[in-house]
Enzyme design. Structure first.
Site, PDB file in Angstrom:
ATOM      1  N   LYS A  20      -4.542   8.548  -5.766  1.00 11.86           N
ATOM      2  CA  LYS A  20      -4.667   8.382  -4.159  1.00 11.86           C
ATOM      3  C   LYS A  20      -4.627   9.745  -4.365  1.00 11.86           C
ATOM      4  CE  LYS A  20      -2.933   3.709  -4.419  1.00 11.86           C
ATOM      5  NZ  LYS A  20      -1.519   2.954  -4.519  1.00 11.86           N
ATOM      6  N   HIS A 126      -3.526   3.811  -8.254  1.00  8.95           N
ATOM      7  CA  HIS A 126      -3.957   2.436  -8.117  1.00  8.95           C
ATOM      8  C   HIS A 126      -4.371   1.610  -9.331  1.00  8.95           C
ATOM      9  CE1 HIS A 126      -5.521  -1.170  -7.244  1.00  8.95           C
ATOM     10  NE2 HIS A 126      -6.849  -1.370  -7.854  1.00  8.95           N
ATOM     11  N   GLU A 137     -13.595  -4.709  -7.617  1.00 11.55           N
ATOM     12  CA  GLU A 137     -13.106  -3.021  -7.631  1.00 11.55           C
ATOM     13  C   GLU A 137     -14.506  -2.543  -8.842  1.00 11.55           C
ATOM     14  OE1 GLU A 137      -8.973  -2.550  -8.452  1.00 11.55           O
ATOM     15  OE2 GLU A 137      -8.483  -3.602  -6.961  1.00 11.55           O
TER      16      GLU A 137
HETATM   17  N1  UDP Z   1       2.187  -0.145  -0.100  1.00 12.69           N
HETATM   18  C1  UDP Z   1       2.376   0.185   1.137  1.00 12.69           C
HETATM   19  N2  UDP Z   1       3.652  -0.739   1.969  1.00 12.69           N
HETATM   20  C2  UDP Z   1       3.951  -2.448   1.571  1.00 12.69           C
HETATM   21  C3  UDP Z   1       3.533  -2.332  -0.202  1.00 12.69           C
HETATM   22  C4  UDP Z   1       2.336  -1.477  -0.620  1.00 12.69           C
HETATM   23  O1  UDP Z   1       2.199   1.096   1.732  1.00 12.69           O
HETATM   24  O2  UDP Z   1       5.240  -2.466   1.660  1.00 12.69           O
HETATM   25  C5  UDP Z   1       0.806   0.455  -0.383  1.00 12.69           C
HETATM   26  C6  UDP Z   1       1.176   0.895  -1.717  1.00 12.69           C
HETATM   27  O3  UDP Z   1       0.085   2.559  -1.445  1.00 12.69           O
HETATM   28  C7  UDP Z   1       0.184  -0.054  -2.360  1.00 12.69           C
HETATM   29  C8  UDP Z   1      -0.627  -0.655  -2.204  1.00 12.69           C
HETATM   30  O4  UDP Z   1      -0.889  -0.716  -0.395  1.00 12.69           O
HETATM   31  O5  UDP Z   1      -0.097   0.426  -3.817  1.00 12.69           O
HETATM   32  C9  UDP Z   1      -1.572  -1.866  -2.095  1.00 12.69           C
HETATM   33  O6  UDP Z   1      -0.873  -2.777  -1.912  1.00 12.69           O
HETATM   34  P1  UDP Z   1      -0.353  -3.709  -3.184  1.00 12.69           P
HETATM   35  O7  UDP Z   1       0.465  -5.457  -3.276  1.00 12.69           O
HETATM   36  O8  UDP Z   1      -1.852  -4.392  -3.647  1.00 12.69           O
HETATM   37  O9  UDP Z   1       0.232  -3.070  -5.127  1.00 12.69           O
HETATM   38  P2  UDP Z   1      -0.603  -2.702  -6.102  1.00 12.69           P
HETATM   39  O10 UDP Z   1      -1.663  -3.555  -6.845  1.00 12.69           O
HETATM   40  O11 UDP Z   1      -1.294  -0.968  -6.066  1.00 12.69           O
HETATM   41  O12 UDP Z   1       0.606  -2.160  -7.282  1.00 12.69           O
END
Ligand code: UDP
Length: 161
Positions: A20, A126, A137
């Site tokens: 990122k 990610h 994706e």
């Molecule tokens: N995110 C955030 N605040 C939150 C939850 C998620 O900013 O409370 C952001 C964080 O960058 C995260 C992304 O949103 O990696 C996608 O969230 P997801 O739940 O899909 O988690 P990931 O798969 O990235 O672990």
């Protein structure tokens, strides 16, 4: 080994990993790539780009109604990302373990997020969270011709044929 229907180790499984904007700015790209290489995974796609809001909305389609979505967009479009496709046995699940929990506070030391980040809103990397998610994706971020089929000579050392 998990095996496919032919009884062969599933060495063709693929996942999408992205560094990122905070990871790119902090010059962590090399360290993150190194972890996937040293584990034994094969890099089959790699590019750097400035993400559009449209692509992001598709990528995070399950999150667009979340209260943090607008700050997530701001973060993810604040600079370039480096996006990759990695291939190998159990790569989707293993990558999630290597990356660590979404909230870095819950990510153990030794994981990317546990070693390089502090806050959920700046978690550096990610990784696709399921086989279906990875497929979706990869199609979203890469055109077929951007993915490279190649033989990694040491594959018989890291996986049973
Ligand atoms: N995110 C955030 N605040 C939150 C939850 C998620 O900013 O409370 C952001 C964080 O960058 C995260 C992304 O949103 O990696 C996608 O969230 P997801 O739940 O899909 O988690 P990931 O798969 O990235 O672990």
């Amino acid at each position: 080994f998990r095996t496919n229907s032919a009884g062969l180790a599933d060495v063709k499984e693929r996942t999408l990993i992205a560094v990122k904007p905070d990871g790119v700015q902090r010059r962590l790209v090399g360290q993150i790539i190194r972890r996937f290489e040293q584990r034994g995974f094969k890099l089959v796609g790699l590019k750097m780009l400035q993400v559009s809001e449209g692509l992001l909305a598709q990528h995070y389609c399950q999150l667009t109604q979340k209260p943090f979505y607008s700050s997530l967009v701001e973060y993810m479009t604040s600079g370039p990302v480096v996006v990759m496709v990695w291939e190998g046995h159990n790569v989707v699940q293993s990558s999630r373990v290597m990356v660590g929990a979404t909230n870095p506070a819950a990510a153990p030391a030794g994981t990317v997020r546990g070693d390089f980040s502090l806050h959920v809103s700046r978690n550096v990397v990610h990784a696709s969270d399921s086989l279906e998610g990875a497929q979706r994706e990869i199609q979203l971020w890469f055109q077929g011709k951007e993915l490279v089929e190649w033989d990694c000579w040491d594959q018989t050392l890291t996986c049973e044929k």
